[in-house]
Design an enzyme around this catalytic site. Sequence first.
Site, short mmCIF file in Angstrom:
data_model
loop_
_atom_site.label_atom_id
_atom_site.label_comp_id
_atom_site.label_asym_id
_atom_site.label_seq_id
_atom_site.Cartn_x
_atom_site.Cartn_y
_atom_site.Cartn_z
N CYS A 119 0.86 -1.18 0.00
CA CYS A 119 0.00 0.00 0.00
C CYS A 119 0.89 1.23 0.00
O CYS A 119 2.10 1.13 0.16
CB CYS A 119 -0.85 0.04 1.26
SG CYS A 119 -1.77 -1.48 1.53
N HIS A 176 8.05 -32.46 -24.40
CA HIS A 176 7.80 -33.28 -23.21
C HIS A 176 6.43 -32.96 -22.62
O HIS A 176 6.18 -33.23 -21.45
CB HIS A 176 8.92 -33.08 -22.19
CG HIS A 176 10.23 -33.54 -22.71
ND1 HIS A 176 10.57 -34.87 -22.81
CD2 HIS A 176 11.29 -32.87 -23.22
CE1 HIS A 176 11.78 -35.00 -23.34
NE2 HIS A 176 12.23 -33.78 -23.61
N LYS A 188 3.53 -2.63 -7.32
CA LYS A 188 4.90 -2.42 -7.78
C LYS A 188 5.93 -3.16 -6.94
O LYS A 188 6.83 -3.80 -7.47
CB LYS A 188 5.21 -0.92 -7.80
CG LYS A 188 6.60 -0.57 -8.27
CD LYS A 188 6.79 -0.90 -9.73
CE LYS A 188 8.19 -0.62 -10.22
NZ LYS A 188 8.46 -1.33 -11.47
N GLU A 237 1.37 -10.09 -17.56
CA GLU A 237 1.06 -9.22 -16.42
C GLU A 237 0.27 -7.98 -16.82
O GLU A 237 -0.54 -7.49 -16.04
CB GLU A 237 2.30 -8.85 -15.61
CG GLU A 237 3.27 -7.93 -16.30
CD GLU A 237 4.46 -7.55 -15.40
OE1 GLU A 237 4.29 -7.40 -14.19
OE2 GLU A 237 5.57 -7.41 -15.96
N LYS A 254 6.08 -10.12 -19.26
CA LYS A 254 5.61 -8.79 -19.70
C LYS A 254 4.24 -8.93 -20.35
O LYS A 254 3.35 -8.12 -20.15
CB LYS A 254 6.59 -8.15 -20.71
CG LYS A 254 7.86 -7.63 -20.14
CD LYS A 254 7.74 -6.31 -19.40
CE LYS A 254 7.54 -6.40 -17.95
NZ LYS A 254 8.44 -7.01 -17.03
N ASN A 282 0.98 -0.01 6.07
CA ASN A 282 1.40 -0.79 4.90
C ASN A 282 2.10 -2.03 5.47
O ASN A 282 2.92 -1.90 6.37
CB ASN A 282 2.36 0.04 4.06
CG ASN A 282 3.02 -0.77 2.97
OD1 ASN A 282 2.45 -1.73 2.47
ND2 ASN A 282 4.23 -0.38 2.59
N GLY A 283 1.75 -3.20 4.95
CA GLY A 283 2.39 -4.42 5.44
C GLY A 283 1.35 -5.43 5.88
O GLY A 283 0.17 -5.33 5.52
N GLU A 310 11.13 -13.45 -19.56
CA GLU A 310 10.78 -12.06 -19.31
C GLU A 310 9.73 -11.58 -20.31
O GLU A 310 8.78 -10.87 -19.94
CB GLU A 310 12.04 -11.19 -19.35
CG GLU A 310 11.82 -9.71 -19.09
CD GLU A 310 11.16 -9.39 -17.74
OE1 GLU A 310 11.01 -10.28 -16.89
OE2 GLU A 310 10.76 -8.23 -17.57
N ARG A 349 1.44 1.59 -5.96
CA ARG A 349 1.64 0.66 -4.85
C ARG A 349 0.36 -0.05 -4.44
O ARG A 349 0.38 -1.02 -3.68
CB ARG A 349 2.20 1.39 -3.64
CG ARG A 349 3.53 2.06 -3.88
CD ARG A 349 3.98 2.79 -2.65
NE ARG A 349 4.22 1.88 -1.55
CZ ARG A 349 5.35 1.23 -1.34
NH1 ARG A 349 6.36 1.41 -2.15
NH2 ARG A 349 5.48 0.41 -0.33
N TRP A 409 -3.86 -1.79 -1.32
CA TRP A 409 -3.84 -3.01 -2.12
C TRP A 409 -4.24 -4.11 -1.13
O TRP A 409 -3.48 -4.44 -0.22
CB TRP A 409 -2.43 -3.23 -2.66
CG TRP A 409 -2.29 -4.38 -3.59
CD1 TRP A 409 -2.84 -4.51 -4.82
CD2 TRP A 409 -1.51 -5.56 -3.37
NE1 TRP A 409 -2.47 -5.70 -5.39
CE2 TRP A 409 -1.65 -6.37 -4.53
CE3 TRP A 409 -0.71 -6.03 -2.34
CZ2 TRP A 409 -1.02 -7.59 -4.67
CZ3 TRP A 409 -0.09 -7.27 -2.47
CH2 TRP A 409 -0.25 -8.03 -3.62
O1 M6R Z 1 11.37 -4.82 -6.59
P1 M6R Z 1 11.80 -6.18 -7.04
O2 M6R Z 1 12.75 -6.12 -8.20
O3 M6R Z 1 12.34 -7.03 -5.95
O4 M6R Z 1 10.48 -6.87 -7.58
C1 M6R Z 1 10.48 -8.20 -7.99
C2 M6R Z 1 9.23 -8.51 -8.78
O5 M6R Z 1 8.09 -8.27 -8.01
C3 M6R Z 1 9.16 -7.67 -10.06
O6 M6R Z 1 10.28 -7.86 -10.85
C4 M6R Z 1 7.89 -8.02 -10.86
O7 M6R Z 1 7.96 -9.32 -11.32
C5 M6R Z 1 7.78 -7.01 -11.99
N1 M6R Z 1 6.87 -5.99 -11.63
C6 M6R Z 1 7.35 -7.60 -13.26
O8 M6R Z 1 7.31 -6.63 -14.26
#
Ligand code: M6R
Length: 616
Positions: free
Chosen positions: A2, A512, A611, A496, A493, A102-103, A489, A27, A76
């Site tokens: 959050c 497989h 994020k 997500e 992308k 937050n947490g 990756e 966030r 969140w």
């Molecule tokens: O802040 P971080 O790099 O530790 O975050 C890790 C993942 O949460 C982050 O890379 C996430 O997979 C990305 N938002 C994807 O685009």
Amino acid sequence: MCGIVGCIGSKPAAPMLLDGLSKLEYRGYDSAGIAVRDGEGDPVVVKAKGRLKVLEEKTNNGHSVPGSCGIGHTRWATHGEPSERNAHPHMSEDYFVVGVHNGIIENYQELRDKLIRKGYQFESETDTEVAIKTIDYYYKKYQMGPIDAIAKTMVRVRGSYALAVMFKEYPGEIYVARKDSPMIIGVEDGETYVASDVPAILKYTRNVYYIGNLEMARLTTEGATFYNLDGDVIEKPLTEIKWDAEAAEKGGYEHFMMKEIHEQPKAIADTIASVARKGDQGKYIDLETLELPEEVIKDISRIYIVACGSAYHVGIAAQYVFEDLAEIPVTVDLASEFRYRKLLLDPNGLVVIISQSGETADSLAALRIAKESGVRTLAVVNVIGSSIAREADHVFYTLAGPEIAVATTKAYSTQLIASYLLAIQFGHVKGLLDAARVDELITEMETLPDKIEKVIDDKDRLQWFAAKFANEKDIFFLGRGIDYAISMEGSLKMKEISYVHSEAYAAGELKHGTISLIEDGTLVVGVCTQSDLYEKTVSNMVEVKSRGAYLMGLTSYGNYNIEDSADFVVYIPKTDEHFAASLAVVPLQLLGYYVAVTRGLDVDKPRNLAKSVTVE
Ligand code: M6R
């Protein structure tokens, strides 16, 4: 995760709180709320379900809520559905204690039951309300001051938190505390601010304090006083934020993600320049700022890369580069797995934690476990002063600047660069790469920014292609070696932000099981940047094509015979193949972006995501 913001001074608080929250919406964005106090009066609390704009409308952009001391929150959801009732701030009876959090409070159920037995009632399903009422309980029962009541609560709760709290009997004051969730405090000319992240207060001040783990602070118009868990006053250095405020704005782009894709050349160039130097024997790498001497590097017998999400994908690519250039065995772990595995860490090993935010809960826990086992730790982190950066033995700061879009692009790219630089230096120190080869590799890395510009210049073609495939049900990404890391990756992308199901497969694994998912017209993206694996991956592509797949090939200029097999080809400039991920990822970022835009989705704030994941 959050976002928290708070301010106290002489100016109206509510407009600032809403402005600050708008910079933290990445966030969390399922509900938001503010509590503002005018002098000694009770706080006015306004909450709204949905995006921040609902709260802005409800409060006439904050102008209908008077007062110059307040706290705000964008949520969140973790405990309890997104709703106005569960939105923060939460409060104890009669507004005695009002707070945002937050947490996650892990033992909230036990504490809630106890408080209910003591006569407390609960309005929401949140763990936050439990934390606020626990503070209220200690405050009243022991007639303690705010700092002691918060400290007692911190000892009692388990979990992670950043808390900002106002007490009825202490008008004009905000109390904050943190454990494992980020929080910074800003000061400027009689105004004091608190926020989860720098962009929220950058417009108002560049002078910040980083509040440490298990520390508290009392904020007034005169500034901040810091306390440890024993309630003793502690000193903190004031740090100046050097970012440009514009770095956290969209700057004419429709989305942060597109802006950040375009910022990759500069972010990469800055990260290289932070450690690359020129000497008599050519270019070399200087890791002095990491405090990582050559004697230590020579003794590293094994590398354990630990990370989450895209940062984990960087780890997979880095594994190939480290093993090839530095001949050090590498294992790559997801932090959420690493932390619960029986670890047999080599005492001469090096645990490398990669994280943009430096606050990811699993990565932070993994770092602590590594430290407890006595193994040396190195963090590759973007956010200065973050928990992981503070706690690791050595830190390599990536210079991506603030990354706002949930989907990482420029941070990912700078993490790759950091890992190449480390691998080159480790290889050099171990006598595997001579000065000339180091110079050659650095010189090649320095061409990457221009080459990325060229890839971005071709974006219209990808936009056209993405529009054709925006209604796909499934998309598959294939590759071998570094190309497999790129595929992972690219697939993340895609899914997500566009919500199209996608998977990445090591091309040799296809038959497989996965190949049975291929239907007529299924889009399969084959990544072929590694010459020794090129023909093998192309063969796998042909196999899926013969089952009806539509093939997109992603390869380097010169490999034109891929057109014999692929239906659509994207070429990237030639580079040293260790660095291919830096170029090949860009078309895949653009592909995911354009599919999401074509589908009319909120690219920067994809559903259910946040994020930085500061909870387990
Ligand atoms: O802040 P971080 O790099 O530790 O975050 C890790 C993942 O949460 C982050 O890379 C996430 O997979 C990305 N938002 C994807 O685009």
